[in-house]
Motif scaffolding. Structure first.
Motif, PDB file in Angstrom:
ATOM      1  N   UNK A   1       0.844  -1.200   0.000  1.00  0.00           N
ATOM      2  CA  UNK A   1       0.000   0.000   0.000  1.00  0.00           C
ATOM      3  C   UNK A   1       0.877   1.247   0.000  1.00  0.00           C
ATOM      4  N   UNK A   2       0.456   2.307  -0.653  1.00  0.00           N
ATOM      5  CA  UNK A   2      -0.836   2.507  -1.328  1.00  0.00           C
ATOM      6  C   UNK A   2      -0.777   2.230  -2.822  1.00  0.00           C
ATOM      7  N   UNK A   3       0.068   1.275  -3.252  1.00  0.00           N
ATOM      8  CA  UNK A   3       0.327   1.075  -4.667  1.00  0.00           C
ATOM      9  C   UNK A   3      -0.498  -0.068  -5.247  1.00  0.00           C
ATOM     10  N   UNK A   4      -0.589  -0.086  -6.570  1.00  0.00           N
ATOM     11  CA  UNK A   4      -1.267  -1.164  -7.270  1.00  0.00           C
ATOM     12  C   UNK A   4      -0.863  -1.171  -8.729  1.00  0.00           C
ATOM     13  N   UNK A   5      -0.985  -2.335  -9.369  1.00  0.00           N
ATOM     14  CA  UNK A   5      -0.738  -2.458 -10.799  1.00  0.00           C
ATOM     15  C   UNK A   5      -2.072  -2.235 -11.513  1.00  0.00           C
ATOM     16  N   UNK A   6      -2.151  -1.180 -12.273  1.00  0.00           N
ATOM     17  CA  UNK A   6      -3.425  -0.816 -12.900  1.00  0.00           C
ATOM     18  C   UNK A   6      -3.729  -1.733 -14.086  1.00  0.00           C
ATOM     19  N   UNK A   7      -4.949  -2.292 -14.091  1.00  0.00           N
ATOM     20  CA  UNK A   7      -5.414  -3.099 -15.209  1.00  0.00           C
ATOM     21  C   UNK A   7      -6.858  -2.704 -15.523  1.00  0.00           C
ATOM     22  N   UNK A   8      -7.316  -3.078 -16.692  1.00  0.00           N
ATOM     23  CA  UNK A   8      -8.725  -2.908 -17.033  1.00  0.00           C
ATOM     24  C   UNK A   8      -9.169  -1.483 -17.266  1.00  0.00           C
ATOM     25  N   UNK A   9      -8.256  -0.554 -17.457  1.00  0.00           N
ATOM     26  CA  UNK A   9      -8.655   0.821 -17.758  1.00  0.00           C
ATOM     27  C   UNK A   9      -9.388   0.830 -19.097  1.00  0.00           C
ATOM     28  N   UNK A  10     -10.655   1.228 -19.125  1.00  0.00           N
ATOM     29  CA  UNK A  10     -11.414   1.150 -20.380  1.00  0.00           C
ATOM     30  C   UNK A  10     -10.849   2.027 -21.484  1.00  0.00           C
ATOM     31  N   UNK A  11     -10.013   3.010 -21.131  1.00  0.00           N
ATOM     32  CA  UNK A  11      -9.437   3.897 -22.136  1.00  0.00           C
ATOM     33  C   UNK A  11      -8.106   3.373 -22.692  1.00  0.00           C
ATOM     34  N   UNK A  12      -7.589   2.290 -22.126  1.00  0.00           N
ATOM     35  CA  UNK A  12      -6.275   1.795 -22.531  1.00  0.00           C
ATOM     36  C   UNK A  12      -6.270   1.036 -23.863  1.00  0.00           C
ATOM     37  N   UNK A  13      -7.228   0.128 -24.137  1.00  0.00           N
ATOM     38  CA  UNK A  13      -7.160  -0.634 -25.394  1.00  0.00           C
ATOM     39  C   UNK A  13      -7.405   0.250 -26.615  1.00  0.00           C
ATOM     40  N   UNK A  14      -6.799  -0.095 -27.758  1.00  0.00           N
ATOM     41  CA  UNK A  14      -7.123   0.610 -29.000  1.00  0.00           C
ATOM     42  C   UNK A  14      -8.617   0.469 -29.307  1.00  0.00           C
ATOM     43  N   UNK A  15      -9.135   1.365 -30.107  1.00  0.00           N
ATOM     44  CA  UNK A  15     -10.554   1.342 -30.454  1.00  0.00           C
ATOM     45  C   UNK A  15     -10.930   0.001 -31.091  1.00  0.00           C
TER      46      UNK A  15
END
Length: 428
Positions: free
Chosen positions: A143-157
């Motif tokens: 804490x307070x860290x995390x590996x960010x996944x699943x950001x809806x803005x990350x994948x290409x269109x």
């Protein structure tokens, strides 16, 4: 009366052991956990499975990964010891795939691997990866860290995020040389070409080129028709829903085989594995049979190191990562088992120690040249060994970085690895 941090920790560990889908409240945020199984891996004595599994079960949504732990179990869920099924490695990483298969032809790629932040360009792209040490190596992101996944803005269109797992398992029941089979010695596998049909160089005596999927290691007499078995990779993921309270970290993997910078080349050349030759009689007389593999690699972006761990194979002693000025950033040492039960197998690495610097105490700058050092015993030859070093870096403005060096935090392996969260360790 003030509650003991150790008592609180025991309560947390008890909770994770009893809830079917564990959920703990960490600083006001719900910590969630779920355990999954990959499809069965079918093995006969001496056989090898090295398969890639796409679209595996994984938590969905905009999340902060906190840990990923895995082990090999049988069809009854009982852990399988390394001296029966050797877990050479598993790796997990996200990828982007086309949402609507009907539109696949309109996209340049149907599948795009979403790699970590470096430093190798074409290999070692995983988010997590371990081997025989998996049962007793902490993967907890403090804490307070995390590996960010699943950001809806990350994948290409037109794409969405999914996950893959690669599992390399070697069945060593009935083989003539257990260590030789786990080190993928080519003469034991009787192969002359790799999995792509390319001829294996004559000076290549062992490694991944010789123990690919569906190869067979040499057996003792009477084991050719040995019993087939099903094993599974069981993996547990812990996560938080993403929020402003979570600080993102970048994943970097250093490889002791990369000689590019030392040789004046611009692009990393991570070979992943290397060979340790048996020490000379002169060194043996001096009782100094240690093989040292060291190299330098550039960290693209700096910040705080909040986690570090090495990956080595049998014969490994430990590895370390150093700053450009020679300061020790993290040291990760191997633990060997001394019995027969799963998790404590004699002669195998069953855990690697981890580094948990206090936030803001171990810093690296943009473009800093880091040195990775991997040490192996050279009492005998070892083929196909690895000297990798994983770190998590939290990026921020350089002027905010303190100069003091930190000490590793307190970590546990319970049946899943756990580290004392920062909000507890600061009170001890």
């Amino acid at each position: 009366m003030k509650t003991s941090p150790v008592l609180v920790l025991l309560i947390l560990l008890s909770a994770t052991a009893t809830l079917p889908s564990e959920a703990l409240n960490v600083r006001g945020h719900l910590l969630k956990s779920k355990t999954f199984l990959l499809p069965p891996i079918f093995l006969r004595p001496g056989s090898v499975s090295n398969k890639w599994y796409y679209d595996v079960a994984f938590p969905r949504g905009h999340l902060a990964l906190k840990s990923f732990n895995a082990e090999v179990v049988d069809e009854h869920g009982i852990p399988v010891p390394l001296h029966e099924t050797y877990l050479h490695h598993w790796v997990v990483e996200p990828y982007y795939t086309v949402k609507d298969p009907a539109t696949a032809e309109a996209h340049n790629h149907s599948r795009i691997i979403h790699r970590n932040s470096g430093v190798c360009k074409t290999t070692l792209g995983q988010y997590y990866g371990l081997g025989s040490e998996t049962r007793h190596t902490a993967t907890w992101v403090p804490d307070p860290y995390g590996i960010e996944i699943g950001n809806p803005e990350a994948p290409p269109k037109g794409y969405e995020e999914k996950w893959l797992l690669n599992v390399h398992a070697i069945d060593t029941r009935g083989v003539t040389d257990k260590l030789g089979c786990t080190e993928c010695k080519c003469d034991l596998y009787n192969v002359t070409v790799d999995e792509y049909g390319r001829r294996i160089p004559k000076d290549y005596t062992g490694g991944l080129f010789c123990c690919y999927d569906e190869t067979q290691c040499k057996l003792k007499g009477g084991f050719a028709d040995g019993e087939a078995r099903k094993v599974f990779l069981r993996y547990t993921v812990m996560w938080l829903d993403w929020s402003d309270a979570v600080l993102p970290v970048k994943i970097y993997i250093f490889d002791a085989t990369d000689r590019a910078l030392l040789e004046g080349k611009s692009e990393p050349a991570c070979k992943v594995e290397y060979q340790v030759e048996e020490c000379s009689s002169e060194n043996r007389a001096k009782n100094s049979c240690v093989h040292v593999q060291a190299t330098k690699q550039v960290l693209p972006r700096g910040g705080d190191i909040v986690f570090g761990v090495a990956h080595q194979h049998s014969g490994g002693i430990g590895a370390s990562l150093h700053g450009e000025d020679g300061r020790l950033l993290c040291e990760s040492m191997a633990t060997y088992g001394d019995s027969q039960e799963a998790g404590n197998e004699a002669g195998y690495i069953v855990g690697m120690s981890t580094c948990y610097p206090k936030p803001g105490t171990v810093r690296v700058r943009d473009g800093e040249v880091l040195t990775v050092v991997s040490n192996y015993s050279s009492e005998r030859q070892h083929t196909g060994v690895m000297g990798l070093f994983y770190i998590l870096v939290a990026e921020h403005e350089q002027q905010q970085l303190p100069a003091a060096a930190g000490k590793p935090g307190l970590c546990f392996s319970f049946p899943v690895s756990w580290c004392l969260p920062s909000w507890l360790s600061s009170n001890m």
